[in-house]
Motif scaffolding. Structure first.
Motif, PDB file in Angstrom:
ATOM      1  N   THR A  96       0.847  -1.176   0.000  1.00 35.99           N
ATOM      2  CA  THR A  96       0.000   0.000   0.000  1.00 35.99           C
ATOM      3  C   THR A  96       0.888   1.234   0.000  1.00 35.99           C
ATOM      4  OG1 THR A  96      -1.828   1.133   1.140  1.00 35.99           O
ATOM      5  CG2 THR A  96      -0.162   0.088   2.519  1.00 35.99           C
ATOM      6  N   ALA A  97       0.366   2.317  -0.532  1.00 39.27           N
ATOM      7  CA  ALA A  97       1.141   3.543  -0.613  1.00 39.27           C
ATOM      8  C   ALA A  97       0.217   4.742  -0.667  1.00 39.27           C
ATOM      9  CB  ALA A  97       2.054   3.541  -1.839  1.00 39.27           C
ATOM     10  N   PRO A 103      -1.057  18.377  -6.920  1.00 38.13           N
ATOM     11  CA  PRO A 103      -0.542  19.185  -5.804  1.00 38.13           C
ATOM     12  C   PRO A 103      -1.390  19.093  -4.543  1.00 38.13           C
ATOM     13  CG  PRO A 103      -0.491  20.425  -7.858  1.00 38.13           C
ATOM     14  CD  PRO A 103      -1.273  19.182  -8.131  1.00 38.13           C
ATOM     15  N   LEU A 104      -2.691  18.865  -4.675  1.00 37.21           N
ATOM     16  CA  LEU A 104      -3.590  18.791  -3.533  1.00 37.21           C
ATOM     17  C   LEU A 104      -4.420  17.521  -3.546  1.00 37.21           C
ATOM     18  CD1 LEU A 104      -4.864  22.492  -3.490  1.00 37.21           C
ATOM     19  CD2 LEU A 104      -3.154  21.462  -1.983  1.00 37.21           C
ATOM     20  N   ARG A 105      -3.926  16.488  -4.198  1.00 32.39           N
ATOM     21  CA  ARG A 105      -4.699  15.272  -4.348  1.00 32.39           C
ATOM     22  C   ARG A 105      -3.850  14.067  -3.952  1.00 32.39           C
ATOM     23  NH1 ARG A 105      -6.075  16.290  -8.917  1.00 32.39           N
ATOM     24  NH2 ARG A 105      -8.166  17.118  -8.495  1.00 32.39           N
ATOM     25  N   ALA A 106      -4.198  13.449  -2.831  1.00 27.43           N
ATOM     26  CA  ALA A 106      -3.479  12.281  -2.341  1.00 27.43           C
ATOM     27  C   ALA A 106      -4.472  11.276  -1.783  1.00 27.43           C
ATOM     28  CB  ALA A 106      -2.471  12.671  -1.270  1.00 27.43           C
ATOM     29  N   ARG A 107      -4.169  10.008  -1.962  1.00 24.06           N
ATOM     30  CA  ARG A 107      -5.005   8.946  -1.437  1.00 24.06           C
ATOM     31  C   ARG A 107      -4.183   7.671  -1.294  1.00 24.06           C
ATOM     32  NH1 ARG A 107      -9.504   7.364  -5.829  1.00 24.06           N
ATOM     33  NH2 ARG A 107      -9.857   5.739  -4.256  1.00 24.06           N
ATOM     34  N   ASP A 108      -4.710   6.747  -0.529  1.00 26.00           N
ATOM     35  CA  ASP A 108      -4.063   5.453  -0.351  1.00 26.00           C
ATOM     36  C   ASP A 108      -4.469   4.498  -1.466  1.00 26.00           C
ATOM     37  OD1 ASP A 108      -4.450   5.541   3.267  1.00 26.00           O
ATOM     38  OD2 ASP A 108      -2.840   6.301   1.996  1.00 26.00           O
ATOM     39  N   TYR A 109      -3.487   3.754  -1.976  1.00 30.92           N
ATOM     40  CA  TYR A 109      -3.724   2.743  -2.990  1.00 30.92           C
ATOM     41  C   TYR A 109      -3.234   1.395  -2.478  1.00 30.92           C
ATOM     42  CZ  TYR A 109      -4.643   6.476  -6.351  1.00 30.92           C
ATOM     43  OH  TYR A 109      -5.161   7.572  -7.010  1.00 30.92           O
ATOM     44  N   TRP A 110      -3.877   0.338  -2.946  1.00 31.33           N
ATOM     45  CA  TRP A 110      -3.530  -1.020  -2.570  1.00 31.33           C
ATOM     46  C   TRP A 110      -3.316  -1.880  -3.800  1.00 31.33           C
ATOM     47  CZ3 TRP A 110      -3.050  -3.177   2.372  1.00 31.33           C
ATOM     48  CH2 TRP A 110      -3.398  -2.330   3.434  1.00 31.33           C
ATOM     49  N   GLY A 111      -2.377  -2.806  -3.694  1.00 28.93           N
ATOM     50  CA  GLY A 111      -2.201  -3.801  -4.729  1.00 28.93           C
ATOM     51  C   GLY A 111      -3.145  -4.971  -4.511  1.00 28.93           C
ATOM     52  N   GLN A 112      -3.151  -5.903  -5.448  1.00 28.77           N
ATOM     53  CA  GLN A 112      -4.028  -7.058  -5.374  1.00 28.77           C
ATOM     54  C   GLN A 112      -3.503  -8.153  -4.455  1.00 28.77           C
ATOM     55  OE1 GLN A 112      -6.883  -5.449  -6.720  1.00 28.77           O
ATOM     56  NE2 GLN A 112      -7.296  -7.608  -7.085  1.00 28.77           N
ATOM     57  N   GLY A 113      -2.232  -8.126  -4.145  1.00 25.26           N
ATOM     58  CA  GLY A 113      -1.645  -9.090  -3.243  1.00 25.26           C
ATOM     59  C   GLY A 113      -0.937 -10.219  -3.971  1.00 25.26           C
TER      60      GLY A 113
END
Length: 120
Positions: A96-97, A103-113
């Protein structure tokens, strides 16, 4: 468009080693923290290791001294070197990252594993 993809899982004998990789792709401005989690059937998801963009790391007690997390910022990639593997390490490992796509857009992402199975 942003996605994470893990690789490197497999079946190994106890005492063996595996190296997991996770590559982030897409329109990426920058990546903050990256981490590895794992989950076995019937168990809660467990944090395994975390690494900041600057390289500061932290590990769960169960893997400390055996696993090493690292990253290559130029390649948008995080690694997990797993040594002295035990059957209890068997799990689906996910990365996850927190990714900035603007510039004002961030979120957490996940891989499929990716599945890691350690035989006794």
């Amino acid at each position: 468009q942003v996605q994470l993809a893990e690789s490197g899982g497999g079946l190994v004998q106890a005492g063996g080693s595996l190296r997991l990789s996770c590559v982030a792709s897409g329109r990426i401005f920058t990546i903050n923290d990256m981490a590895w989690y794992r989950q076995s059937p019937g168990k809660k998801r467990e944090s395994v290791a975390v690494i900041t963009r600057g390289g500061t790391t932290d590990y769960s007690d169960s893997v400390k001294g055996r696993f090493t997390i690292s990253r290559d910022n130029a390649k948008n990639t995080v690694y997990l070197q797993m040594n002295s593997l035990k059957p209890d390490d068997t799990a689906v490992y996910s990365c996850t990252a927190k990714i900035w796509t603007g510039p004002l857009r961030a979120r957490d992402y996940w891989g499929q594993g990716t599945q890691v199975t350690v035989s006794s």
